[in-house]
Design an enzyme around this catalytic site. Structure first.
Site, PDB file in Angstrom:
ATOM      1  N   HIS A 137       9.021  31.403 -33.646  1.00 34.98           N
ATOM      2  CA  HIS A 137       8.677  30.456 -34.715  1.00 34.98           C
ATOM      3  C   HIS A 137       9.907  30.129 -35.552  1.00 34.98           C
ATOM      4  O   HIS A 137      10.416  30.975 -36.284  1.00 34.98           O
ATOM      5  CB  HIS A 137       7.566  31.026 -35.597  1.00 34.98           C
ATOM      6  CG  HIS A 137       7.015  30.021 -36.562  1.00 34.98           C
ATOM      7  ND1 HIS A 137       6.313  28.907 -36.154  1.00 34.98           N
ATOM      8  CD2 HIS A 137       7.079  29.933 -37.915  1.00 34.98           C
ATOM      9  CE1 HIS A 137       5.958  28.194 -37.206  1.00 34.98           C
ATOM     10  NE2 HIS A 137       6.410  28.781 -38.289  1.00 34.98           N
ATOM     11  N   HIS A 194      11.847  26.835 -37.957  1.00 36.59           N
ATOM     12  CA  HIS A 194      12.076  25.489 -38.479  1.00 36.59           C
ATOM     13  C   HIS A 194      13.577  25.457 -38.737  1.00 36.59           C
ATOM     14  O   HIS A 194      14.050  25.968 -39.767  1.00 36.59           O
ATOM     15  CB  HIS A 194      11.329  25.230 -39.779  1.00 36.59           C
ATOM     16  CG  HIS A 194       9.861  25.553 -39.721  1.00 36.59           C
ATOM     17  ND1 HIS A 194       8.939  24.727 -39.131  1.00 36.59           N
ATOM     18  CD2 HIS A 194       9.159  26.617 -40.174  1.00 36.59           C
ATOM     19  CE1 HIS A 194       7.729  25.268 -39.230  1.00 36.59           C
ATOM     20  NE2 HIS A 194       7.845  26.414 -39.854  1.00 36.59           N
ATOM     21  N   ARG A 227       8.962  25.024 -51.816  1.00 38.64           N
ATOM     22  CA  ARG A 227       8.507  23.878 -51.031  1.00 38.64           C
ATOM     23  C   ARG A 227       9.138  22.570 -51.523  1.00 38.64           C
ATOM     24  O   ARG A 227       9.482  21.706 -50.718  1.00 38.64           O
ATOM     25  CB  ARG A 227       6.972  23.777 -51.052  1.00 38.64           C
ATOM     26  CG  ARG A 227       6.454  22.989 -49.860  1.00 38.64           C
ATOM     27  CD  ARG A 227       4.954  23.106 -49.713  1.00 38.64           C
ATOM     28  NE  ARG A 227       4.253  22.241 -50.649  1.00 38.64           N
ATOM     29  CZ  ARG A 227       3.112  21.612 -50.350  1.00 38.64           C
ATOM     30  NH1 ARG A 227       2.554  21.750 -49.170  1.00 38.64           N
ATOM     31  NH2 ARG A 227       2.518  20.861 -51.244  1.00 38.64           N
ATOM     32  N   TYR A 261       8.487  19.177 -37.003  1.00 37.65           N
ATOM     33  CA  TYR A 261       7.682  18.116 -37.635  1.00 37.65           C
ATOM     34  C   TYR A 261       8.524  17.064 -38.360  1.00 37.65           C
ATOM     35  O   TYR A 261       7.993  16.172 -39.003  1.00 37.65           O
ATOM     36  CB  TYR A 261       6.627  18.711 -38.577  1.00 37.65           C
ATOM     37  CG  TYR A 261       7.147  19.614 -39.681  1.00 37.65           C
ATOM     38  CD1 TYR A 261       7.602  19.096 -40.881  1.00 37.65           C
ATOM     39  CD2 TYR A 261       7.154  20.995 -39.514  1.00 37.65           C
ATOM     40  CE1 TYR A 261       8.059  19.932 -41.895  1.00 37.65           C
ATOM     41  CE2 TYR A 261       7.615  21.834 -40.515  1.00 37.65           C
ATOM     42  CZ  TYR A 261       8.062  21.299 -41.703  1.00 37.65           C
ATOM     43  OH  TYR A 261       8.525  22.128 -42.697  1.00 37.65           O
ATOM     44  N   HIS A 312       0.046  21.597 -37.418  1.00 34.71           N
ATOM     45  CA  HIS A 312       0.777  22.185 -38.548  1.00 34.71           C
ATOM     46  C   HIS A 312      -0.045  23.263 -39.227  1.00 34.71           C
ATOM     47  O   HIS A 312       0.427  24.375 -39.425  1.00 34.71           O
ATOM     48  CB  HIS A 312       1.240  21.128 -39.564  1.00 34.71           C
ATOM     49  CG  HIS A 312       2.019  21.761 -40.675  1.00 34.71           C
ATOM     50  ND1 HIS A 312       1.410  22.335 -41.777  1.00 34.71           N
ATOM     51  CD2 HIS A 312       3.334  21.985 -40.822  1.00 34.71           C
ATOM     52  CE1 HIS A 312       2.339  22.883 -42.551  1.00 34.71           C
ATOM     53  NE2 HIS A 312       3.512  22.674 -41.993  1.00 34.71           N
ATOM     54  N   ARG A 351      -4.414  22.496 -43.333  1.00 32.47           N
ATOM     55  CA  ARG A 351      -4.118  21.619 -44.473  1.00 32.47           C
ATOM     56  C   ARG A 351      -3.621  20.255 -44.017  1.00 32.47           C
ATOM     57  O   ARG A 351      -3.809  19.252 -44.704  1.00 32.47           O
ATOM     58  CB  ARG A 351      -3.042  22.260 -45.372  1.00 32.47           C
ATOM     59  CG  ARG A 351      -3.521  23.462 -46.152  1.00 32.47           C
ATOM     60  CD  ARG A 351      -2.385  24.144 -46.910  1.00 32.47           C
ATOM     61  NE  ARG A 351      -1.543  24.923 -46.022  1.00 32.47           N
ATOM     62  CZ  ARG A 351      -0.230  24.778 -45.897  1.00 32.47           C
ATOM     63  NH1 ARG A 351       0.413  23.873 -46.602  1.00 32.47           N
ATOM     64  NH2 ARG A 351       0.448  25.540 -45.072  1.00 32.47           N
ATOM     65  N   HIS A 394       0.177  27.155 -37.746  1.00 35.13           N
ATOM     66  CA  HIS A 394       0.212  28.039 -38.913  1.00 35.13           C
ATOM     67  C   HIS A 394      -1.227  28.410 -39.265  1.00 35.13           C
ATOM     68  O   HIS A 394      -2.088  27.530 -39.323  1.00 35.13           O
ATOM     69  CB  HIS A 394       0.808  27.311 -40.124  1.00 35.13           C
ATOM     70  CG  HIS A 394       2.275  27.028 -40.044  1.00 35.13           C
ATOM     71  ND1 HIS A 394       2.808  25.787 -40.272  1.00 35.13           N
ATOM     72  CD2 HIS A 394       3.333  27.840 -39.802  1.00 35.13           C
ATOM     73  CE1 HIS A 394       4.127  25.830 -40.177  1.00 35.13           C
ATOM     74  NE2 HIS A 394       4.478  27.069 -39.883  1.00 35.13           N
ATOM     75  N   GLU A 451      -1.672  31.505 -43.997  1.00 32.75           N
ATOM     76  CA  GLU A 451      -0.452  32.081 -44.573  1.00 32.75           C
ATOM     77  C   GLU A 451      -0.675  32.447 -46.038  1.00 32.75           C
ATOM     78  O   GLU A 451      -0.106  33.414 -46.534  1.00 32.75           O
ATOM     79  CB  GLU A 451       0.699  31.076 -44.434  1.00 32.75           C
ATOM     80  CG  GLU A 451       2.025  31.570 -45.018  1.00 32.75           C
ATOM     81  CD  GLU A 451       3.176  30.605 -44.812  1.00 32.75           C
ATOM     82  OE1 GLU A 451       2.943  29.485 -44.311  1.00 32.75           O
ATOM     83  OE2 GLU A 451       4.314  30.968 -45.159  1.00 32.75           O
ATOM     84  N   HIS A 503       1.733  33.569 -38.603  1.00 33.03           N
ATOM     85  CA  HIS A 503       1.480  34.302 -39.850  1.00 33.03           C
ATOM     86  C   HIS A 503       0.203  35.146 -39.741  1.00 33.03           C
ATOM     87  O   HIS A 503       0.277  36.355 -39.763  1.00 33.03           O
ATOM     88  CB  HIS A 503       1.424  33.403 -41.095  1.00 33.03           C
ATOM     89  CG  HIS A 503       2.686  32.637 -41.314  1.00 33.03           C
ATOM     90  ND1 HIS A 503       3.911  33.265 -41.481  1.00 33.03           N
ATOM     91  CD2 HIS A 503       2.937  31.298 -41.376  1.00 33.03           C
ATOM     92  CE1 HIS A 503       4.849  32.337 -41.646  1.00 33.03           C
ATOM     93  NE2 HIS A 503       4.298  31.143 -41.581  1.00 33.03           N
ATOM     94  N   ASP A 541      11.128  31.947 -38.614  1.00 35.99           N
ATOM     95  CA  ASP A 541      10.493  30.926 -39.439  1.00 35.99           C
ATOM     96  C   ASP A 541      11.467  30.159 -40.333  1.00 35.99           C
ATOM     97  O   ASP A 541      12.155  29.269 -39.892  1.00 35.99           O
ATOM     98  CB  ASP A 541       9.359  31.583 -40.250  1.00 35.99           C
ATOM     99  CG  ASP A 541       8.439  30.570 -40.929  1.00 35.99           C
ATOM    100  OD1 ASP A 541       8.647  29.367 -40.748  1.00 35.99           O
ATOM    101  OD2 ASP A 541       7.515  30.986 -41.656  1.00 35.99           O
TER     102      ASP A 541
HETATM  103 ZN   LIG Z   1       6.485  27.991 -40.238  1.00 35.24          ZN
END
Ligand SMILES: [Zn+2]
Length: 442
Positions: free
Chosen positions: A55, A57, A78, A117, A203, A206, A228, A231, A265, A316
């Site tokens: 995993h 990004h 975020r 993404y 994703h 959500r 995901h 989490e 997660h 991650d």
């Molecule tokens: Zn992630």
């Protein structure tokens, strides 16, 4: 043909001393006691199969060491991530991803699952090649010398409200294809090659309406499918409000769960969630250094394994790229949560690092030192200040990524004496990260 003479190698679940691993055309062709003569490469340490980082990004690497000021919460983290995402274009993404994947190679990672993404331009319009950003990742992995599973991620919504998913927010617009049909059309155009497989990702509950999940799962039949899952506690609460179900129950109803699916997660699960995941023989991908960095919590790793799941590991957001640390943290976090030692055997930790991770990324021919497997070898020195004096079969509990000295991926040596074939990776990282942040501020 090359003979790798291993001082200690992890073969069939145990350490074997003084063994020759013979490699031709990128594959292991024979394993036998060390006595051959010929073109010998000595691997003086503990030799493990290549690690799978299940995993990633890649662009989050630019957040490392920049999100801790002012008591930074998950939500301030975020915001920084969105600012960073907005600043990336194909060329800058290539430079950042290549350096990040080279850092992974230095840590013994021979295969990465990129949960991708960052699809479109900042205003949401597609690039001339709608898969330009995915192609950049293919090139980055190839140049860093590691394999890639592109987990092309469907991201359609801006969160969950009481009545279902919310519209996409402006800072998320480049992640979205607008509809699941448009996502299917775009990902269907991506071709796999010898070094890259294509899988799918949802994703999260959500960001994807539940009707769309079924379409994604159908497209992903026979391929890796990642998501995901749970989490944050807030995600579970929003999901219950919207659907009257937990995120695991939503995924199960939508047909997402199965042996080829990996739930990333899996931190906040009920006992019935754990049963559902176990019955489906799903993989749970833990990312312990991220989960502690973001204060997510400690997931029920042992309970998932006992219920029938397999465990893999990912770095991650790359607060740390050290899969040895991820494996060790799996055990250590369980110790803190349970008050017991020995929650996982070293063999279970190595399996999460290697074989299960590769399987969850669609590479069943990698992740063990065995005849016919891809020749991925990671040599950890037993002569550093960290590892000196450790028993080889317990060195994983002592070593760090800095102890990875030699890495062979598909029979090609990509790390030699602790140096990557691309040269100075730290400078590559610094240049790419500083350039990206200066664009983000502009
Ligand atoms: Zn992630």
């Amino acid at each position: 043909m090359t003979i790798y003479r291993c001082a200690h190698a992890w073969i069939d679940g145990q350490v074997v001393d003084e063994v020759d691993v013979i490699v031709a055309d990128g594959r292991i062709t024979a394993i036998q006691p060390a006595r051959l003569v010929g073109d010998i490469v000595r691997l003086d340490g503990l030799v493990l199969p290549g690690f799978a980082n299940a995993h990633s990004h890649a662009f989050h690497r630019a957040l490392r060491g920049r999100t801790h000021a002012d008591g930074g919460t998950f939500w301030t983290w975020r915001q920084a991530m969105y600012a960073l995402a907005a600043a990336l274009e194909p060329q800058s993404y290539l430079e950042l991803a290549r350096a990040t994947y080279a850092e992974m190679a230095l840590a013994g990672i021979t295969c990465v699952g990129e949960f991708h993404y960052l699809h479109h331009r900042g205003d949401g319009t597609p690039y001339d090649d709608p898969n330009a950003m995915g192609e950049v990742l293919r090139q980055a992995a190839r140049e860093a010398g590691i394999r890639l599973t592109l987990l092309d991620t469907c991201y359609l919504a801006g969160g969950l409200g009481a009545d279902g998913v919310l519209p996409i927010a402006p800072e998320q617009v480049r992640f979205s294809d607008g509809s699941v049909q448009a996502w299917v059309e775009r990902v269907s155009a991506i071709a796999a090659d010898e070094g890259m497989r294509v899988g799918a990702a949802i994703h999260s509950v959500r960001a994807v309406p539940r009707e769309a999940m079924t379409t994604i799962a159908e497209w992903a039949t026979g391929r890796p499918l990642h998501a995901h899952l749970s989490e944050q506690v807030a995600e579970n609460q929003a999901c219950r409000q919207a659907y009257g179900l937990s995120p695991t129950e939503v995924m199960a109803e939508a047909g997402v769960l199965g042996p080829e699916s990996t739930m990333v997660h899996a931190t906040h699960l009920s006992s019935s969630d754990i049963l559902l995941l176990g019955e489906a023989r799903a993989v749970a991908c833990f990312c312990p250094t991220t989960e502690r960095d973001l204060a997510d919590g400690i997931g029920p790793a042992r309970a998932l394994l006992d219920a029938g799941c397999s465990l893999s590991l990912g770095s991650d957001q790359h607060a740390v790229i050290d899969l040895i640390e991820e494996a060790r943290a799996l055990e250590m976090h369980e110790r803190l949560a349970s008050g017991e030692r020995g929650r996982f055997t070293p063999g279970e930790l190595i399996s999460a690092l290697t074989g299960v991770g590769h399987r969850s990324l669609g590479w069943s021919d990698a992740g063990s030192i065995a005849v016919g497997q891809r020749a991925d070898l990671v040599c950890i020195t037993l002569d550093s200040v960290r590892t000196a004096g450790a028993n080889p079969d317990q060195a994983l509990l002592a070593a760090s990524a800095a102890d990875v000295q030699q890495v062979i991926c598909d029979g090609r040596q990509i790390v030699r004496d602790g140096r990557h074939v691309l040269g100075d990776v730290a400078t590559g990282l610094r240049d790419a990260i500083e350039a990206t942040w200066s664009r983000a501020r502009a």
